[in-house]
Design an enzyme around this catalytic site. Structure first.
Site, mmCIF file in Angstrom:
data_model
loop_
_atom_site.group_PDB
_atom_site.id
_atom_site.type_symbol
_atom_site.label_atom_id
_atom_site.label_comp_id
_atom_site.label_asym_id
_atom_site.label_seq_id
_atom_site.Cartn_x
_atom_site.Cartn_y
_atom_site.Cartn_z
ATOM 1 N N HIS A 74 0.805 -1.221 0.000
ATOM 2 C CA HIS A 74 0.000 0.000 0.000
ATOM 3 C C HIS A 74 0.839 1.274 0.000
ATOM 4 O O HIS A 74 0.361 2.333 -0.402
ATOM 5 C CB HIS A 74 -0.910 0.026 1.232
ATOM 6 C CG HIS A 74 -1.807 -1.154 1.343
ATOM 7 N ND1 HIS A 74 -1.449 -2.284 2.049
ATOM 8 C CD2 HIS A 74 -3.043 -1.394 0.858
ATOM 9 C CE1 HIS A 74 -2.433 -3.167 1.995
ATOM 10 N NE2 HIS A 74 -3.402 -2.661 1.270
ATOM 11 N N GLU A 130 -3.329 2.941 1.502
ATOM 12 C CA GLU A 130 -2.791 3.534 0.276
ATOM 13 C C GLU A 130 -3.155 5.012 0.180
ATOM 14 O O GLU A 130 -2.331 5.849 -0.213
ATOM 15 C CB GLU A 130 -3.312 2.800 -0.962
ATOM 16 C CG GLU A 130 -2.742 3.365 -2.253
ATOM 17 C CD GLU A 130 -3.402 2.798 -3.503
ATOM 18 O OE1 GLU A 130 -3.499 3.542 -4.500
ATOM 19 O OE2 GLU A 130 -3.818 1.625 -3.477
ATOM 20 N N THR A 166 -5.505 3.127 -6.396
ATOM 21 C CA THR A 166 -5.306 2.144 -7.468
ATOM 22 C C THR A 166 -6.376 1.069 -7.535
ATOM 23 O O THR A 166 -6.584 0.462 -8.586
ATOM 24 C CB THR A 166 -3.940 1.452 -7.334
ATOM 25 O OG1 THR A 166 -3.882 0.777 -6.064
ATOM 26 C CG2 THR A 166 -2.805 2.443 -7.429
ATOM 27 N N CYS A 204 -5.089 0.670 -11.089
ATOM 28 C CA CYS A 204 -4.243 -0.430 -11.535
ATOM 29 C C CYS A 204 -4.913 -1.198 -12.672
ATOM 30 O O CYS A 204 -6.101 -1.538 -12.591
ATOM 31 C CB CYS A 204 -3.965 -1.358 -10.358
ATOM 32 S SG CYS A 204 -3.100 -2.875 -10.796
ATOM 33 N N SER A 233 -11.255 -3.577 0.766
ATOM 34 C CA SER A 233 -12.136 -2.718 -0.027
ATOM 35 C C SER A 233 -12.200 -3.206 -1.467
ATOM 36 O O SER A 233 -13.252 -3.153 -2.113
ATOM 37 C CB SER A 233 -11.653 -1.262 0.013
ATOM 38 O OG SER A 233 -10.331 -1.141 -0.475
ATOM 39 N N ASN A 234 -11.074 -3.719 -1.968
ATOM 40 C CA ASN A 234 -11.063 -4.287 -3.312
ATOM 41 C C ASN A 234 -11.967 -5.510 -3.385
ATOM 42 O O ASN A 234 -12.708 -5.699 -4.353
ATOM 43 C CB ASN A 234 -9.628 -4.673 -3.691
ATOM 44 C CG ASN A 234 -9.556 -5.566 -4.911
ATOM 45 O OD1 ASN A 234 -9.392 -6.780 -4.787
ATOM 46 N ND2 ASN A 234 -9.697 -4.989 -6.082
ATOM 47 N N SER A 276 -6.354 -9.370 -2.961
ATOM 48 C CA SER A 276 -5.673 -9.623 -1.687
ATOM 49 C C SER A 276 -5.908 -11.049 -1.184
ATOM 50 O O SER A 276 -5.556 -11.368 -0.053
ATOM 51 C CB SER A 276 -6.162 -8.619 -0.632
ATOM 52 O OG SER A 276 -7.576 -8.652 -0.522
#
Length: 293
Positions: A74, A130, A166, A204, A233-234, A276
């Site tokens: 991050h 991040e 990202t 990204c 969160s991703n 992740s």
């Protein structure tokens, strides 16, 4: 049942790189601290803890000296590196190269524009590691937005440089950029100005590429099992992508959360995960589903 594992799921490059750097340091017998959880997945964090990786928070970091600390994918703000210098802490750099590049780009832009020439707006999650690192490149002077209402924070009398965390949704980033552009053009028309919006492409490619891939993947199966840490969160964003296409989508953390009743009458199961989520964990979930089948 036919069980299909999404080949594009699993760690993104940045996370995989950080984990590999940590494992190499541990294999060399290093006493290694990691500033924050190395990845937003408790099971993977526990695996590395068992190998010797010690996770610390920023308060603990400030009280350390004469040791080695890993900076996770991050990234961190400049203040963290200054603390390391003052405390004689050796940094093991594992910031994702993409994140590092964006940090430098934001800092360069911030240094080049005066307060009258424009400001920086960042699309991201408040408090995300991040985002903390990215805001730190501007001495926390950048404006953070996450929802439509946050756009009211922007001073439209000045040019706007828009960046993104990202791992945000590329669809949502484009939508918010469109709203900002309309608001800026309207302000210019009313006040006779010519301020511009510059949208920087900072999401990204691996993340943005997963959205359309997962839409297709989710639509091609009767049921989707999405594996992710709940704090990712991703993971939440990509899971919602799956569920928007296939309502029979379930988000789980580990194989133990698989429920037999979900698969009644289902012939095709898709298993996927966040950037992740380690591939070995996705495979373990698929194995648990296979035993049910």
């Amino acid at each position: 049942m036919n069980i299909d594992i999404d080949s594009g799921s699993g760690f993104c490059f940045g996370v995989r790189n950080a984990v590999e750097i940590a494992e190499r340091a541990l294999e060399e017998g290093e006493n290694v601290y990691c500033l924050g959880a190395i990845v937003h997945n408790d099971i993977e964090v526990e695996r590395l803890r068992n190998k010797g990786l010690k996770t610390i928070d920023h308060e603990q970091f400030r009280n350390l000296s004469n040791c080695k600390v890993l900076i996770r994918a991050h990234g961190e703000p400049p203040s963290t590196y200054e603390t390391a210098r003052q405390n004689n802490i050796t940094i093991i750099e594992a910031t994702c190269p993409i994140v590092k590049r964006i940090q430098l780009k934001i800092r360069k832009t911030w240094e080049e524009i005066s307060p009258d020439e424009g400001h920086i707006v960042l699309f991201g999650k408040k408090g995300h590691a991040e985002v903390v690192g990215l805001l730190g490149q501007t001495s926390n002077e950048a404006i953070l937005i996450n929802h439509d209402n946050d756009i009211d924070k922007i001073d439209f009398s000045k040019p706007v440089h828009l960046f993104s965390q990202t791992t945000m949704s590329v669809t949502e980033y484009k939508r918010l950029a469109g709203i900002i552009r309309v608001r800026l053009e309207e302000y210019n028309r009313v006040h006779g100005l010519s301020s511009k919006l510059t949208v920087h492409s900072t999401i990204c490619g691996q993340v943005s590429g997963r959205e359309p891939r997962l839409r297709e993947f989710a639509a091609s199966h009767d049921i989707i099992i999405f594996v992710s840490g709940r704090e990712s969160s991703n993971g939440r964003m990509l899971f919602e992508v799956c569920r928007s296409v296939n309502p029979e989508s379930y988000m789980i953390v580990s194989p133990g959360e698989v429920r037999k009743e979900w698969f009644k009458g289902k012939e095709s199961v898709g298993v996927c995960g966040a950037t992740s989520t380690p591939k070995w964990l996705i495979d373990s979930v698929a194995g648990a589903i296979g035993k049910i089948g």
